[in-house]
Enzyme design. Structure first.
Site, PDB file in Angstrom:
ATOM      1  N   ASN A  49     -25.240  12.930  79.835  1.00 45.17           N
ATOM      2  CA  ASN A  49     -24.456  12.531  78.657  1.00 45.17           C
ATOM      3  C   ASN A  49     -24.278  13.750  77.759  1.00 45.17           C
ATOM      4  O   ASN A  49     -25.222  14.216  77.132  1.00 45.17           O
ATOM      5  CB  ASN A  49     -25.189  11.420  77.913  1.00 45.17           C
ATOM      6  CG  ASN A  49     -24.413  10.892  76.718  1.00 45.17           C
ATOM      7  OD1 ASN A  49     -23.423  11.484  76.289  1.00 45.17           O
ATOM      8  ND2 ASN A  49     -24.867   9.769  76.167  1.00 45.17           N
ATOM      9  N   HIS A  59     -16.520   7.661  78.789  1.00 43.03           N
ATOM     10  CA  HIS A  59     -17.636   8.469  78.300  1.00 43.03           C
ATOM     11  C   HIS A  59     -18.763   8.383  79.306  1.00 43.03           C
ATOM     12  O   HIS A  59     -19.121   7.293  79.770  1.00 43.03           O
ATOM     13  CB  HIS A  59     -18.078   7.937  76.935  1.00 43.03           C
ATOM     14  CG  HIS A  59     -19.394   8.464  76.469  1.00 43.03           C
ATOM     15  ND1 HIS A  59     -19.717   9.803  76.488  1.00 43.03           N
ATOM     16  CD2 HIS A  59     -20.485   7.817  75.979  1.00 43.03           C
ATOM     17  CE1 HIS A  59     -20.935   9.963  76.017  1.00 43.03           C
ATOM     18  NE2 HIS A  59     -21.425   8.777  75.715  1.00 43.03           N
ATOM     19  N   CYS A 118     -20.630  10.315  70.230  1.00 44.99           N
ATOM     20  CA  CYS A 118     -20.038  10.268  71.562  1.00 44.99           C
ATOM     21  C   CYS A 118     -18.569   9.855  71.541  1.00 44.99           C
ATOM     22  O   CYS A 118     -17.828  10.148  72.481  1.00 44.99           O
ATOM     23  CB  CYS A 118     -20.824   9.324  72.462  1.00 44.99           C
ATOM     24  SG  CYS A 118     -22.559   9.782  72.655  1.00 44.99           S
TER      25      CYS A 118
END
Length: 325
Positions: free
Chosen positions: A282, A252, A115
């Site tokens: 996500n 994020h 990520c």
């Protein structure tokens, strides 16, 4: 004295056509829309077709970023793809994107920091562009996280989606102050002792399989809020700015609770926080450029604004970056 900085000159993104809502998941997973929204803020996610590899998403996002920058594939001399879901073990997805774009022979490679990959990749491009080794770099975050899901595990499969975002990075002259257009500073971190908190249980040299994503969510949350806040503070210090000076915070998009927790810890005005997790879920390395593109397209983020990025992913890796658009 003038200095050369690397600046974001174009932004683009791409989402697969298929939208999967929480109610869609509830048809085959023991979950509900209310359960997912209360714990994550996620309402839907996009899912790539079976015949649509990560490079397809990356290439379309790259095309849109180049158009936004007023550039073409012929101008590109560097491609970095941040991904944890490459088309193949090798070659790099970046090389495949190069071919699909029709870009000339250039630097092309992938970055794997899960990520945090986009922030890591942007820091690498900054090093090349600011030092004259590249003049038109594509930095792409592209993921098909749904390929890694165990669809019987409701604690993870509801969290992730597919998508891609890209930026064009080019040199710009400035005066060496925080008022300059361009990337101002970074803070990058990793702690390999925490690999058991977020990982995929497969790989070429271990199981010989792709594997499924596994996560200890409560522990990831605890580390995320503390570590991200520290990295943001460090990135601001390296950039010569303070958190209150930031116009927009683009985190994020992992979980609405994590985003709020970091914002509260730093005293960030919630009206300055860009959130797309409800619509995209996500998307790992793609989430920051997707959110950035969304906020530029809808007019919130404007030229000259001071933008702060942050991410945390498996590794554990985490980091932050400040730049002026």
């Amino acid at each position: 004295m003038s200095v050369v900085r690397s600046a974001v000159t174009g932004v683009g993104s791409y989402l697969p056509e298929q939208v999967v809502t929480n109610d869609d998941l509830a048809k085959f997973v023991d979950t509900t829309d209310q359960w997912i929204v209360e714990r994550t803020g996620i309402r839907q996610r996009h899912r790539a077709r079976e015949d649509q590899p990560t490079s397809d998403l990356a290439t379309e996002a790259a095309r849109r970023a180049l158009a936004d920058a007023g550039r073409t594939a012929a101008d590109v001399d560097m491609i970095i793809v941040a991904t944890t879901t490459p088309d193949m073990t090798f070659p790099a997805t970046a090389a495949i994107v190069q071919r699909k774009l029709g870009a000339p022979v250039c630097i092309a490679f992938d970055v794997q920091a899960v990520c945090s990959g986009f922030v890591y990749a942007l820091s690498i491009a900054d090093g090349f562009v600011a030092r004259g080794q590249a003049r038109c770099a594509l930095v792409i975050g592209a993921e098909e996280m749904t390929r890694l899901m165990d669809w019987s595990d409701r604690t993870t499969c509801v969290l992730f989606g597919d998508g891609a975002g890209a930026v064009v990075v080019e040199p710009r002259e400035g005066q060496g102050t925080s008022a300059d257009q361009g990337i101002l500073g970074f803070a990058l971190r990793a702690d390999g002792t925490k690999t058991d908190l977020l990982y995929v249980d497969g790989g070429p040299s271990t199981s010989g399989t792709v594997g499924h994503l596994r996560m200890l969510g409560n522990q990831v949350f605890r580390h995320a809020v503390v570590n991200i806040a520290e990295a943001i503070t460090a990135a601001c210090a390296a950039s010569g700015i303070t958190v209150p000076e930031v116009d927009w915070f683009v985190p994020h998009q992992a979980n609405q609770r994590i985003i709020k927790g970091v914002g509260d810890r730093l005293g960030l005005d919630e009206n300055k926080v860009i959130t797309t997790v409800a619509d995209h879920a996500n998307t790992s390395a793609a989430s920051i450029p997707l959110a950035l593109d969304t906020a530029i397209r809808d007019g919130r983020i404007q030229k000259g604004d001071l933008v702060l990025l942050e991410a945390m992913g498996g590794g554990l890796t985490w980091g932050a970056c400040a730049f002026r658009l």
